[in-house]
Design an enzyme around this catalytic site. Structure first.
Site, PDB file in Angstrom:
ATOM      1  N   CYS A 152       0.806  -1.223   0.000  1.00 12.24           N
ATOM      2  CA  CYS A 152       0.000   0.000   0.000  1.00 12.24           C
ATOM      3  C   CYS A 152       0.835   1.267   0.000  1.00 12.24           C
ATOM      4  O   CYS A 152       0.284   2.372  -0.118  1.00 12.24           O
ATOM      5  CB  CYS A 152      -0.930  -0.001   1.210  1.00 12.24           C
ATOM      6  SG  CYS A 152      -1.780  -1.573   1.450  1.00 12.24           S
ATOM      7  N   HIS A 287      -3.024   8.308   5.302  1.00  9.35           N
ATOM      8  CA  HIS A 287      -3.246   6.971   4.752  1.00  9.35           C
ATOM      9  C   HIS A 287      -4.682   6.549   5.032  1.00  9.35           C
ATOM     10  O   HIS A 287      -5.380   6.077   4.141  1.00  9.35           O
ATOM     11  CB  HIS A 287      -2.248   5.999   5.363  1.00  9.35           C
ATOM     12  CG  HIS A 287      -2.276   4.630   4.766  1.00  9.35           C
ATOM     13  ND1 HIS A 287      -2.137   4.408   3.407  1.00  9.35           N
ATOM     14  CD2 HIS A 287      -2.439   3.406   5.335  1.00  9.35           C
ATOM     15  CE1 HIS A 287      -2.204   3.107   3.167  1.00  9.35           C
ATOM     16  NE2 HIS A 287      -2.389   2.481   4.313  1.00  9.35           N
ATOM     17  N   GLU A 298      -1.823   5.640  12.979  1.00 10.43           N
ATOM     18  CA  GLU A 298      -1.499   6.862  12.248  1.00 10.43           C
ATOM     19  C   GLU A 298      -1.848   8.102  13.073  1.00 10.43           C
ATOM     20  O   GLU A 298      -1.086   9.074  13.104  1.00 10.43           O
ATOM     21  CB  GLU A 298      -2.212   6.903  10.901  1.00 10.43           C
ATOM     22  CG  GLU A 298      -1.813   8.104  10.060  1.00 10.43           C
ATOM     23  CD  GLU A 298      -2.348   8.082   8.640  1.00 10.43           C
ATOM     24  OE1 GLU A 298      -1.890   8.903   7.830  1.00 10.43           O
ATOM     25  OE2 GLU A 298      -3.214   7.228   8.345  1.00 10.43           O
ATOM     26  N   LYS A 317      -9.825   8.090   1.071  1.00  9.80           N
ATOM     27  CA  LYS A 317     -10.279   6.703   0.956  1.00  9.80           C
ATOM     28  C   LYS A 317     -11.742   6.525   1.353  1.00  9.80           C
ATOM     29  O   LYS A 317     -12.326   5.480   1.090  1.00  9.80           O
ATOM     30  CB  LYS A 317      -9.379   5.783   1.776  1.00  9.80           C
ATOM     31  CG  LYS A 317      -7.981   5.604   1.185  1.00  9.80           C
ATOM     32  CD  LYS A 317      -7.173   4.586   1.968  1.00  9.80           C
ATOM     33  CE  LYS A 317      -5.778   4.373   1.367  1.00  9.80           C
ATOM     34  NZ  LYS A 317      -4.875   5.505   1.639  1.00  9.80           N
ATOM     35  N   HIS A 322      -9.658   1.675  -0.827  1.00 11.29           N
ATOM     36  CA  HIS A 322      -8.214   1.449  -0.722  1.00 11.29           C
ATOM     37  C   HIS A 322      -7.736   0.657  -1.931  1.00 11.29           C
ATOM     38  O   HIS A 322      -8.005  -0.535  -2.056  1.00 11.29           O
ATOM     39  CB  HIS A 322      -7.902   0.698   0.572  1.00 11.29           C
ATOM     40  CG  HIS A 322      -6.438   0.624   0.884  1.00 11.29           C
ATOM     41  ND1 HIS A 322      -5.478   1.267   0.133  1.00 11.29           N
ATOM     42  CD2 HIS A 322      -5.760  -0.018   1.879  1.00 11.29           C
ATOM     43  CE1 HIS A 322      -4.287   1.022   0.636  1.00 11.29           C
ATOM     44  NE2 HIS A 322      -4.438   0.250   1.700  1.00 11.29           N
ATOM     45  N   PHE A 380       1.139  -3.126   4.444  1.00  9.36           N
ATOM     46  CA  PHE A 380       1.472  -4.480   4.866  1.00  9.36           C
ATOM     47  C   PHE A 380       2.973  -4.698   4.624  1.00  9.36           C
ATOM     48  O   PHE A 380       3.528  -4.270   3.616  1.00  9.36           O
ATOM     49  CB  PHE A 380       0.687  -5.511   4.050  1.00  9.36           C
ATOM     50  CG  PHE A 380      -0.752  -5.677   4.463  1.00  9.36           C
ATOM     51  CD1 PHE A 380      -1.319  -4.926   5.469  1.00  9.36           C
ATOM     52  CD2 PHE A 380      -1.552  -6.615   3.817  1.00  9.36           C
ATOM     53  CE1 PHE A 380      -2.639  -5.091   5.851  1.00  9.36           C
ATOM     54  CE2 PHE A 380      -2.881  -6.798   4.182  1.00  9.36           C
ATOM     55  CZ  PHE A 380      -3.424  -6.032   5.198  1.00  9.36           C
TER      56      PHE A 380
END
Length: 393
Positions: A152, A287, A298, A317, A322, A380
């Site tokens: 990502c 993010h 975050e 998002k 995503h 990830f």
């Protein structure tokens, strides 16, 4: 700053985007204003590669590479056709997974019809570098053509890599971004079984009721040029890529480090690279995936870097979902458009901001005077990527 040689600064002069909320920058921007219908899977509905590819070309490219061609074409058109030496132009277009739909389709062909019916184009369609390769061949770009795959964080890392090629003097122009089209039955089942997807089909970053992300597809590509050359030819400059950073959590294959330590370190390094003080930041494009752990980590990292009175925070998002390897690139386009329109897009889907995450969350379009902006991607594998943009007077 960005490993610049001779003071070379990097300008964003062209934008291209393929997203569930719109194909093309104008449609994409309108879509970011919301609202959006609930959907666990955010597809680019009615996708037709015809405007950019012949029927034969399209058959030999996975959708993720088709998306990249379309986004790159718009970005090049938007940059108003800069003259360039093809040996000094590059491509840094990444992907998190690559040609998943082609792979899954050909596995089905093998199982149902036998090995002799498997397409000889399977490998070129599946390989993660096929999007960048297709873009380089379309425009005859013979400089570095490189593919980053950091899940990502891919789109953010790819734009950072492209900016460094310009800043270092290796390239005069780079097409940079990310593309993804991985909403296959197997991948969706895997995300479902790992309980990563929203059960409601609503992406609500930093909301008290957030319950997972909405899986998406799409592509974002930007044209990066040396700033003075762009000015000399009268190009529209959306923003300057002022700094970047990359770190790793080295903690867990899917979960962020406790307290967002790796994310905070990455943000601080990016701000230092850009020579921007935390107090000067005027927007954070987060993010913000809408997962419980990621958003909490975050938000904690943002508080660590900016203190209790941090800058406005938004996550697109809520609209885009995503899109994994494309996400950071879509968000770079969103930041550039926020500079152009002088509006921070809202975090759509949020109805009750999580009181445990004290952020200045942008919940409706917010007029602003563009200033230094941080764009975050956390992935990830523990990959962290941050970019810093600033307006050019």
């Amino acid at each position: 700053m960005l490993e610049a040689i001779g003071g070379r600064r990097v300008a964003v002069t062209g934008l291209g985007v393929v997203a569930p909320c719109g194909v093309g920058a104008a449609a994409f921007w309108a879509g970011l204003m919301g609202p959006v219908e609930p959907a666990v899977l955010r597809r680019v509905h009615g996708w037709d590669p015809g405007p950019w590819l012949s029927h034969q070309e399209a058959r030999r490219l996975d959708p993720f590479a088709q998306f990249a061609i379309a986004a790159a074409a718009e970005a090049m058109d938007d940059a108003a056709g800069p003259a360039y030496d093809p040996d000094r132009c590059g491509v840094t277009i990444g992907t998190g997974i690559g040609g998943a739909s082609s792979w899954e389709a050909q596995v089905g062909v093998l199982a149902e019809r036998g090995e002799r019916r498997v397409s000889p184009f399977t490998i070129p369609m599946v390989m993660p570098n096929s999007a960048g390769a297709a873009v380089s061949m379309r425009w005859g770009l013979r400089g570095p053509v490189e593919t980053i795959a950091t899940a990502c964080a891919t789109g953010t890392h790819s734009v950072a890599a492209g900016a460094k090629l310009v800043a270092s003097g290796r390239c005069d122009l780079v097409l940079a971004g990310g593309s993804e089209a991985t909403l296959t039955a197997t991948n969706v089942a895997a995300f479902t079984n790992m309980r990563a997807l929203s059960t409601t089909g609503i992406s609500r970053p930093f909301d008290a009721a957030r319950d997972g992300f909405c899986a998406a597809e799409g592509a974002g590509v930007v044209v990066l040029e040396e700033l003075e050359a762009a000015r000399a030819r009268g190009a529209r400059v959306y923003a300057e890529v002022a700094g970047s950073a990359s770190t790793a959590d080295a903690h867990h294959i899917t979960a962020p480090a406790p307290g967002g330590a790796g994310a905070a370190a990455c943000m601080r390094l990016a701000l230092r690279d850009a020579d921007v003080a935390p107090g000067d930041v005027r927007q954070v494009n987060a993010h913000g995936t809408s997962t419980p752990l990621n958003d909490a980590a975050e938000a904690t990292a943002l508080a660590t870097v900016f203190g209790p009175d941090g800058p406005p925070v938004t996550s697109v998002k809520g609209v885009t979902g995503h899109s994994l390897g494309a996400a950071g690139a879509l968000e770079v386009v969103a930041v550039a458009l926020s500079f152009l329109h002088r509006v921070i897009p809202p975090t759509v889907g949020v109805t009750e901001p999580d009181p445990a995450l004290p952020l200045d969350l942008v919940l409706r379009p917010r007029p602003w005077r563009p200033g230094p902006t941080l764009s975050n991607s956390f992935a990830f594998g523990g990959h962290n990527g941050c970019l810093v943009f600033r307006p050019v007077g």
